[in-house]
Write an enzyme that holds these catalytic residues in place. Structure first.
Site, PDB file in Angstrom:
ATOM      1  N   HIS A 367       0.811  -1.229   0.000  1.00  0.00           N
ATOM      2  CA  HIS A 367       0.000   0.000   0.000  1.00  0.00           C
ATOM      3  C   HIS A 367       0.830   1.257   0.000  1.00  0.00           C
ATOM      4  CE1 HIS A 367      -2.885  -2.788   2.268  1.00  0.00           C
ATOM      5  NE2 HIS A 367      -2.837  -3.039   0.984  1.00  0.00           N
ATOM      6  N   CYS A 681      -5.309  -2.095 -17.465  1.00  0.00           N
ATOM      7  CA  CYS A 681      -4.964  -1.088 -16.449  1.00  0.00           C
ATOM      8  C   CYS A 681      -3.944  -1.577 -15.425  1.00  0.00           C
ATOM      9  CB  CYS A 681      -6.225  -0.590 -15.759  1.00  0.00           C
ATOM     10  SG  CYS A 681      -7.133  -1.881 -14.890  1.00  0.00           S
TER      11      CYS A 681
HETATM   12  C1  PEP Z   1      -4.430  -5.481 -11.601  1.00  0.00           C
HETATM   13  O1  PEP Z   1      -4.580  -6.499 -10.940  1.00  0.00           O
HETATM   14  O2  PEP Z   1      -3.732  -5.425 -12.620  1.00  0.00           O
HETATM   15  C2  PEP Z   1      -5.073  -4.220 -11.191  1.00  0.00           C
HETATM   16  C3  PEP Z   1      -5.060  -3.176 -11.966  1.00  0.00           C
HETATM   17  O3  PEP Z   1      -5.641  -4.201  -9.957  1.00  0.00           O
HETATM   18  P1  PEP Z   1      -4.797  -4.069  -8.602  1.00  0.00           P
HETATM   19  O4  PEP Z   1      -3.378  -3.802  -8.954  1.00  0.00           O
HETATM   20  O5  PEP Z   1      -5.425  -2.948  -7.851  1.00  0.00           O
HETATM   21  O6  PEP Z   1      -5.030  -5.402  -7.987  1.00  0.00           O
END
Ligand code: PEP
Ligand code: MG
Length: 756
Positions: A367, A681
């Site tokens: 985090h 993403c």
């Molecule tokens: C991912 O898993 O690629 C994502 C964008 O979500 P997070 O990194 O928040 O798990």
């Protein structure tokens, strides 16, 4: 009979007077060794100081030949003195010559002395030198004498750390304390930071060393230990702690240590010998840390860190120190060095003063690192040793690109980095220019470059980066930095601010993605899980706690009144989860319209593609939702069966390997086939080389950290997409599993002058 306590007490009183006198450093050292010798009825007392070239140089002596001062020297590990320095342990010998490490220095004339007591000069667990007494007679030094010499060594350590001896150092040489050192860890966030060390939870510097009244001081120590134990009991009895296995284990260990008789006895002893309670804590801790430093057992080393934290707590209690004092005294180019840290703690530091973050632990996806990335500061993680080798306000460079730090760098290195920073600034200027240009490839293919966000601090980046919108808004971050569940109004307020800041650019809100490594300390329902990444998290958790989801959806619907709302569900595994979520959304829409609320003009529902199971229901998925967003961080973790937070495995498998590229291509193809918008993403979108690959595979929308938009756009404007598409058509099909795809892509870019 000699009063056992009076010897050390008299000596400490004498040292205190000497420290206060306005005399030259050499004279002060000479008098210190003279007084120690006298007090301990020793014929010799000598001080050796560790230089940056790992040589221990004689800095002062009483009893050995005066002319050998600053000339007599031993290497670290050589002779008795070198052995003490290397092991950070005292040696108490009645027949020094019999010891296997004995090496005699003819220039000092020490051959006539038989008994030898040497103690390391320690500060914060580091050896700065060695203090020795010698006698002709064969004798074993008593425990209280060892204690007295150790305490005297502590006074000298403060003198060295305060820089008093620098003037005595010959030109061209440096003391070990000032030695430039570099450490290599991992790159957690790119960027270069030049600045000065701010130790998070800094080791408290104890300046008041000697007590006036040991009985009174014993009472202070007892009282502080009492409050320390109470505060730990308090923490342990809190209900949330009871649910967290690891956290609880640490606190249990703290409680055990706080009641550890050996520890308390050593503290008492140090106070009885004349130290203040805080100096006693520092001394006992320093001794212990130095001893433990040489241990390799990771369990014991970890326990040592617990002890450190405990000692720091005790010091704070004794000094009545609040964390606000630290923030106020922050330099304007602060580089925070910490063992580990919570996301909220980082936010306590004023952004305008932060130049970087160094963590001894942590993972790229922890985090605090996510927040640091959002704040745009360079981060080096897993930098073992950074905390104990740093002093507050030391010069430091964080190279977030390489995951390296340079402590007390030499001027040429500093100049090279300053040049790098200037070069980056020029590149940033170039990216700013690019901001106004369309995000089209060289051959005119348009690609949406979006940014990831999650906190209000991210919003200014929307304009600064030139992003086309927010492709992933991680709503759980608001939950993670809070100390209780954010109320519905607070959620709505944030979502409204985000949409206002976006000024009509699209924003995709992801419903809270907690569980796994994203723990809310105040959410007590998450039991210990063997495999948290595969556990009760994300959409699974919110569907089981519909109250949570309903509140959030209502807040989003209200905030987006009169505008488009894009909602995305994390960690979808089966399509019924989408249907269930849609039911909840529809119900909320009906509810709000019944009360004549201003509703969004349009609502688009998307699913994150993170779980491989969706790969075998791609067409159905594309039909069931308005858009799909690939979470490549989790998808890669599950496809390769590799924990995304495990640094030992971080470089083991390549995200640009053929199998994973084939997975991504299947997804892009399914999107095109079904006319469903597909975005990606994960972190993959933010590196120019992998962003290039994604575009070649057919992605026309990618979302990344705001700092990556410039470099990715610079790549895009030079990219002939059609040629790359052809390259993949030719190279991904057939017998290609072992092709070195990363190298081939690099060559593709190099041949065409595409900046990566
Ligand atoms: C991912 O898993 O690629 C994502 C964008 O979500 P997070 O990194 O928040 O798990
Ligand atoms: Mg994810």
């Amino acid at each position: 009979m000699r009063d056992m306590a009076s010897g050390p007490r008299v000596l400490l009183k004498r040292l205190r007077e000497l420290m206060a006198e306005a005399i030259e450093p050499q004279e002060r050292l000479d008098r210190i060794v003279h007084d120690i010798a006298q007090n301990m009825v020793a014929e010799v007392c000598s001080l050796y100081v560790l230089r940056a070239d790992s040589v221990l140089e004689l800095y002062a002596t009483e009893g050995l030949k005066r002319e050998s001062v600053h000339l007599a020297q031993l290497k670290l590990g050589e002779g008795l003195v070198g052995t003490i320095a290397a092991s950070a342990r005292a040696l108490n010998l009645s027949e020094a010559q019999q010891h296997p490490a004995f090496a005699y220095l003819p220039e000092t004339g020490e051959e006539i002395y038989n008994s030898f007591l040497g103690v390391p000069v320690l500060r914060a667990g580091r050896t700065l030198g060695v203090l020795v007494v010698q006698n002709r007679t064969q004798r074993q030094y008593r425990d209280d004498e060892v204690e007295a010499l150790e305490t005297a060594a502590m006074v000298i350590a403060e003198m060295i750390a305060a820089g008093e001896l620098t003037r005595l150092t010959r030109p061209g040489l440096e003391l070990d304390l000032r030695r430039p050192v570099s450490f290599t860890g991992n790159s957690f966030n790119e960027g270069i930071g030049l600045g000065h060390v701010v130790l998070h939870e800094p080791r408290i510097v104890v300046t008041n060393l000697f007590n006036e009244d040991s009985d009174e001081e014993m009472r202070r120590l007892e009282a502080a230990l009492g409050s320390l134990r109470l505060s730990i009991d308090d923490m342990l009895s809190r209900r949330d702690v009871a649910f967290e296995g690891e956290h609880r284990a640490v606190l249990e260990a703290y409680r055990m240590f706080a009641n550890d008789q050996g520890w308390v006895r050593r503290l008492d002893e140090a106070v009885r010998n004349g130290l203040t309670a805080e100096a006693a804590v520092e001394k006992v801790q320093s001794d212990m840390r130095a001893r433990m430093m040489h241990m390799t057992d990771p369990y014991l080393r970890e326990r040592m860190s617990d002890f450190d934290d405990l000692a720091n707590r005790l010091l704070r209690m004794l000094l009545g120190r609040s964390p606000d004092d630290v923030a106020a005294a922050l330099p304007k180019d602060a580089i925070v060095v910490a063992r580990s840290m919570g996301a909220a703690e980082l936010l306590d530091y004023p952004r305008e003063k932060l130049r970087g973050l160094v963590l001894e632990d942590g993972a790229a996806t922890s985090h605090v690192v996510i927040v640091a990335r959002a704040m745009g500061i360079p981060v080096a993680g897993q930098v073992k040793g950074a905390v104990s080798m740093s002093e507050n306000s030391d010069a430091i460079i964080v190279d977030g690109d390489e995951g390296v730090i340079h402590l007390r760098p030499q001027s040429d290195l500093e100049a090279a980095y300053a040049e790098k920073v200037r070069f980056r600034a020029r590149r940033q200027e170039l990216y700013r220019e690019l901001r106004k240009k369309p995000s089209d490839s060289k051959d005119g293919v348009h690609v949406d470059l979006l940014m990831n966000a999650g906190l209000a601090v991210d919003l200014p980046q929307l304009n600064e980066s030139g992003a086309a919108g927010i492709g992933l808004f991680r709503t759980e971050l608001q939950f993670m930095v809070a100390s209780t569940f954010p109320r519905a109004e607070a959620q709505e307020g944030l979502y409204r601010d985000v949409l206002d800041a976006a000024q009509g650019k699209p924003v995709t809100f992801r419903t809270i993605d907690i569980g796994g490594d994203k723990i809310l300390p105040y959410f007590k329902n998450i039991a210990h899980e063997e495999n948290p990444a595969l556990g009760w998290r994300a959409i699974r958790l919110t569907l089981d706690r519909p109250g949570l989801l309903r509140t959030q959806i209502r807040a989003l619907l209200k905030a987006a009144g009169g505008r488009e709302l894009r909602l995305m569900l994390p960690m979808v595994t089966v399509l019924s989860e989408v249907a269930q979520a849609r039911e909840i959304i529809d119900k909320e829409v009906r509810h709000l319209s019944r009360f004549a609320h201003h509703l969004p003009t349009r609502l688009k529902l998307g699913a994150m593609l993170e779980v491989p199971a969706l790969l075998w229901q791609l067409d159905e998925l594309m039909q069931a939702v308005d858009f799909v967003s690939v979470g490549s961080n989790d998808l890669f973790q599950f496809v390769m069966a590799v924990d995304r937070g495990n640094t030992q495995l971080a470089d083991r498998f390549d995200t640009l390997s053929v199998p994973f590229l084939r997975v991504l291509k299947q997804i892009a193809d399914a999107g095109a086939r079904n006319h469903t918008q597909v975005t990606l993403c994960g972190e993959l979108a933010g590196k120019p080389i992998s962003a290039m690959a994604l575009i070649g595979l057919g992605f026309r929308s990618i979302s990344m950290s705001p700092a990556s938009i410039g470099p990715v756009k610079a790549m895009l404007t030079e990219l002939p997409v059609e040629e790359l598409t052809k390259f993949f058509d030719e190279n991904l099909a057939g017998n290609a599993a072992n092709l070195p795809m990363r190298a081939l892509l690099q060559a593709f870019a190099d041949d065409r002058g595409i900046p990566l």
